[in-house]
Design an enzyme around this catalytic site. Structure first.
Site, PDB file in Angstrom:
ATOM      1  N   ASP A   1       0.850  -1.199   0.000  1.00  0.00           N
ATOM      2  CA  ASP A   1       0.000   0.000   0.000  1.00  0.00           C
ATOM      3  C   ASP A   1       0.889   1.253   0.000  1.00  0.00           C
ATOM      4  OD1 ASP A   1      -2.194   1.670   0.089  1.00  0.00           O
ATOM      5  OD2 ASP A   1      -2.485   1.489   2.246  1.00  0.00           O
TER       6      ASP A   1
ATOM      7  N   HIS B   1      -2.453   0.460  11.771  1.00  0.00           N
ATOM      8  CA  HIS B   1      -2.311  -0.952  11.439  1.00  0.00           C
ATOM      9  C   HIS B   1      -0.861  -1.325  11.183  1.00  0.00           C
ATOM     10  CE1 HIS B   1      -3.715   1.441   7.882  1.00  0.00           C
ATOM     11  NE2 HIS B   1      -2.484   1.140   7.505  1.00  0.00           N
TER      12      HIS B   1
ATOM     13  N   GLN C   1      -3.347  -5.438   5.876  1.00  0.00           N
ATOM     14  CA  GLN C   1      -3.109  -4.411   6.905  1.00  0.00           C
ATOM     15  C   GLN C   1      -3.990  -4.708   8.110  1.00  0.00           C
ATOM     16  OE1 GLN C   1      -3.942  -1.419   3.892  1.00  0.00           O
ATOM     17  NE2 GLN C   1      -2.059  -0.322   4.397  1.00  0.00           N
TER      18      GLN C   1
ATOM     19  N   ARG D   1       3.629  12.929  10.450  1.00  0.00           N
ATOM     20  CA  ARG D   1       2.297  12.733   9.866  1.00  0.00           C
ATOM     21  C   ARG D   1       1.698  11.472  10.477  1.00  0.00           C
ATOM     22  NH1 ARG D   1      -0.079   9.667   5.798  1.00  0.00           N
ATOM     23  NH2 ARG D   1      -1.411  10.692   4.286  1.00  0.00           N
TER      24      ARG D   1
ATOM     25  N   ASP E   1      -0.741   8.824  10.309  1.00  0.00           N
ATOM     26  CA  ASP E   1      -1.573   8.270   9.248  1.00  0.00           C
ATOM     27  C   ASP E   1      -2.902   7.764   9.816  1.00  0.00           C
ATOM     28  OD1 ASP E   1      -1.813   7.326   6.465  1.00  0.00           O
ATOM     29  OD2 ASP E   1      -1.852   5.339   7.391  1.00  0.00           O
TER      30      ASP E   1
ATOM     31  N   GLU F   1      -3.661  13.027   9.767  1.00  0.00           N
ATOM     32  CA  GLU F   1      -4.189  12.815   8.418  1.00  0.00           C
ATOM     33  C   GLU F   1      -5.623  12.289   8.522  1.00  0.00           C
ATOM     34  OE1 GLU F   1      -4.796  10.237   4.678  1.00  0.00           O
ATOM     35  OE2 GLU F   1      -4.290   9.424   6.651  1.00  0.00           O
TER      36      GLU F   1
ATOM     37  N   HIS G   1      -0.725  11.828  -2.828  1.00  0.00           N
ATOM     38  CA  HIS G   1      -0.597  10.460  -3.339  1.00  0.00           C
ATOM     39  C   HIS G   1      -1.939   9.727  -3.338  1.00  0.00           C
ATOM     40  CE1 HIS G   1      -0.655   9.885   0.952  1.00  0.00           C
ATOM     41  NE2 HIS G   1      -0.876   8.599   0.771  1.00  0.00           N
ATOM     42  N   ASP G   2      -2.924  10.266  -2.587  1.00  0.00           N
ATOM     43  CA  ASP G   2      -4.221   9.607  -2.506  1.00  0.00           C
ATOM     44  C   ASP G   2      -5.194  10.184  -3.538  1.00  0.00           C
ATOM     45  OD1 ASP G   2      -3.734   7.652  -0.605  1.00  0.00           O
ATOM     46  OD2 ASP G   2      -4.031   9.035   1.062  1.00  0.00           O
TER      47      ASP G   2
ATOM     48  N   ARG H   1      -4.589   4.609  -7.800  1.00  0.00           N
ATOM     49  CA  ARG H   1      -3.883   5.786  -7.276  1.00  0.00           C
ATOM     50  C   ARG H   1      -2.460   5.857  -7.826  1.00  0.00           C
ATOM     51  NH1 ARG H   1      -4.687   5.072  -0.950  1.00  0.00           N
ATOM     52  NH2 ARG H   1      -4.263   2.943  -1.602  1.00  0.00           N
TER      53      ARG H   1
HETATM   54  C1  GLC Z   1      -3.697   6.877   4.513  1.00  0.00           C
HETATM   55  C2  GLC Z   1      -2.719   6.939   3.362  1.00  0.00           C
HETATM   56  C3  GLC Z   1      -3.178   6.017   2.279  1.00  0.00           C
HETATM   57  C4  GLC Z   1      -3.254   4.619   2.816  1.00  0.00           C
HETATM   58  C5  GLC Z   1      -4.105   4.562   4.089  1.00  0.00           C
HETATM   59  C6  GLC Z   1      -3.926   3.272   4.814  1.00  0.00           C
HETATM   60  O1  GLC Z   1      -4.945   7.336   4.170  1.00  0.00           O
HETATM   61  O2  GLC Z   1      -2.608   8.260   2.920  1.00  0.00           O
HETATM   62  O3  GLC Z   1      -2.333   6.073   1.166  1.00  0.00           O
HETATM   63  O4  GLC Z   1      -3.784   3.763   1.856  1.00  0.00           O
HETATM   64  O5  GLC Z   1      -3.753   5.581   5.009  1.00  0.00           O
HETATM   65  O6  GLC Z   1      -2.703   3.254   5.507  1.00  0.00           O
END
Ligand code: GLC
Length: 649
Positions: free
Chosen positions: A140, A183, A251, A281, A283, A325, A394-395, A519
């Protein structure tokens, strides 16, 4: 609130570790003693009923002290300097870029030689996308971590990362890394032990012997990747159990109701702090606490965990800012800055994901009304916190603003979302966007959007058609989007490749580890020959680079655009024009953006009612001065034109 018992416990542990009130340790001692009662209170809210809560709290205090002891002198001094500056991260001089080290430079070792390019553009903070060990075909993009302390060998080593960090700090650049908190990869040692039957580690995850609890959870939990990873649980045949996997099936969601998990992850966070990370950051923080019968997102306990993290980081590494995030609904995003006693004491940054999506909305419709209707919750951001402002990352782009907002602006929410999906996937008649739908949910019709800034703004289509005029329009649209996000308050975070007009890269379709996730179309492999074109002003690469650079340069010169929560929106005299005023002390900057493909007329009264007294306005973007007219006269903005106007006498 002062707590005698906690004070005594802290004091005892500190003495044992030979940390006293004198000398260099004084500031740490004070931070520790004054923050621990609040930390304990939060901790008790989550863990009071847990049999090993007290023991784990002592371990937590020891982790804090050990991490501080391991923090090197240089970083401690940098903490002091940042504290003296006060809110260092609100500065207009900060501008970041997110990039994948391997796709940008190959290896960490090659990064130093690319820093000139980045600094020339005006970037002084780098978000290096996940670097820690992650299984190649189940990664991922690095967000499935199998070892939080080992840099994946495809990037190099931990030493390379440390060397790069030092190099960046010497140049006055800042580093941002991720902690993937929600995760681990199913290859992480905890997961491997859990798979081998070790119940201590099975308790690190949400694991169940049958479908009873999972089914209860499923009733409330939405699906994140409905196409590639439907459902929220995965069956593990070795142990005949179900484990929660809200994202991909590889995950595994960490179970923070177990205090050992919190301690273990906090140790990782402080390990990153001691690597010299300036912005961490966090996540997916919206997901870190789960309860059956809820959506398992944005729960109050998730905020408690973040507040605990903030307090611990403040004690050990007060110079490290936290970015949450949380890509969630606007009313929820704002809570990540903290509420009540914890206002501005949770995350220092959050992504302005709502506004990012709203910019794409304005670009598609040429209408600013939905954007304006959505501002109320976003304007509640407390002083001392800041947004990450961006157009692409990136998303995917989630259309995560509320239906009510869309309705308020006079559109039918269902039809409008359908229009947006059709527009950006290029199926709407006349649309020049070349994106793709991501995570389509056939049950709800929800979908998000993938594609690079350039492709979504029409550059790919224009280049395919070799239409010179359309190329210029697409570039103007790209710069309009960037300008709008750079000046509205917050730290701009560019996505690598966008500065050099990269269009979609379809090669991911040939890679088994990526083809299920579109993506990757907007995560380019950098070709430095193409990037060399950024120095040629006649190429799209050169035009986009020069424009982006000029915008960043202007931003760094104008202190009024630092994020002092000092933005006011224009009254919509013309629905095609988005306008905001940034004002601080005696300075004002009037920023206006025409999102329409037609010229737009804006009454001069729009400026006066927002406090303009000066007779003239100087446009920093094109260096022209305009004489302010009467209320019945108009400033005319060309299609997709924007102006950054400062009052002059
Ligand atoms: C966040 C990341 C994304 C990822 C997700 C799971 O949203 O920006 O790219 O798939 O977390 O870790």
């Amino acid at each position: 609130m002062y707590n005698y018992q906690v004070h005594q416990t802290v004091d005892k542990i500190l003495r044992k570790q030979q940390i006293n009130t004198s000398g260099n340790n004084n500031a740490f001692y004070v931070r520790m003693v004054s923050n621990t009662p609040a930390l304990y209170q939060l901790y008790q809210q989550l863990y009071w009923h847990h049999p090993s809560a007290e023991k784990n709290f002592e371990t937590l205090l020891k982790i804090i002290i050990t991490s501080y002891k391991q923090r090197n002198e240089g970083l401690r001094q940098a903490d002091e300097t940042k504290l003296q500056q006060g809110y260092w991260y609100l500065s207009n001089k900060l501008a970041g870029m997110s990039l994948y080290v391997d796709r940008f430079a190959g290896k960490l070792k090659n990064m130093p030689e690319k820093l000139d390019y980045l600094q020339h553009l005006g970037i002084n903070l780098l978000h290096l996308m996940p670097l820690f060990e992650s299984p190649v075909n189940e990664s991922d993009g690095g967000y499935a971590v199998s070892n939080f302390r080992k840099v994946d060998k495809r990037f190099g080593s931990l030493e390379d990362l440390q060397a790069l960090r030092q190099h960046m700090h010497t140049r006055g650049m800042y580093l941002m890394l991720d902690i993937v908190l929600n995760h681990t990869s199913h290859h992480h040692p905890w997961a491997l032990k859990a798979k081998a039957g070790d119940t201590t580690y099975q308790d690190y995850y949400y694991m169940y012997p049958d479908r009873q609890v999972p089914d209860q959870f499923e009733m409330g939990m939405p699906e994140i990747f409905p196409e590639s990873a439907p459902g929220n649980f995965t069956y593990i045949p070795q142990i005949d159990k179900w484990v929660m996997t809200a994202f991909h099936n590889y995950q595994w969601d960490l179970n923070f109701t177990n205090p050992s998990v919190f301690n273990a992850m906090l140790e990782n966070i402080l390990f990153y702090a001691n690597l010299g990370v300036d912005v961490l950051r966090i996540d997916a923080p919206a997901f870190i606490w789960k309860k059956p019968g809820t959506t398992c997102q944005n729960l109050p306990e998730a905020h408690t965990l973040l507040r605990m993290i903030k307090l611990c980081v403040q004690i050990v590494a007060p110079g490290m800012a936290l970015l949450g995030e949380a890509i969630v609904a606007p009313d929820e995003i704002i809570k990540y800055f903290g509420t009540g006693h914890f206002t501005a004491r949770e995350c220092d940054f959050a992504y302005n994901a709502t506004h990012m999506a709203l910019q794409w909305d304005m670009l598609a419709t040429g209408d600013t009304r939905i954007m304006l209707a959505a501002q109320h919750p976003l304007m509640q951001k407390p002083f001392g916190t800041s947004w990450i402002t961006y157009t692409r990352c990136h998303d995917d782009i989630g259309l995560g603003y509320n239906d009510e907002t869309i309705a308020q602006a006079g559109y039918n929410p269902y039809e409008h979302r359908r229009f947006m999906k059709d527009f950006y996937s290029g199926t709407y008649p006349g649309s020049t966007a070349k994106g793709a739908l991501f995570a389509v949910n056939p049950k709800t019709q929800d979908a998000r959007i993938s594609g690079t800034l350039a492709s979504l703004c029409g550059l790919e289509d224009a280049l395919n058609k070799q239409d010179v005029q359309a190329i210029d329009v697409a570039i103007q649209r790209m710069l309009l989007m960037q300008a709008h996000s750079f000046f509205m308050g917050g730290m701009p975070m560019l996505f690598y490749g966008d500065e050099a007009a990269y269009t979609n890269d379809y090669s991911y379709l040939q890679d088994d580890g990526k083809s299920y996730d579109n993506r990757w179309m907007h995560r380019p492999q950098i070709n430095w020959q193409k990037n060399a074109l950024t120095t040629n002003p006649h190429t799209p690469e050169g035009k986009v680079f020069a424009g982006t650079r000029q915008l960043l340069h202007l931003r760094s010169l104008l202190a009024v655009v630092a994020d002092y929560s000092n933005l006011t929106w224009f009254t919509p005299h013309n629905i095609h024009v988005a306008g905001y005023v940034r004002a601080w002390e005696k300075e004002q900057l009037f920023c206006v953006f025409n999102f329409s493909s037609q010229p737009a007329w804006l009454t001069w009264y729009a400026f006066k009612e927002k406090g303009l007294l000066a007779p003239k306005l100087y446009n920093h973007w094109n260096q022209q001065t305009y004489t302010v007219g009467s209320d019945r006269e108009y400033l005319i903005l060309q299609p997709y034109e924007f102006m950054l106007l400062q009052p002059v006498e």
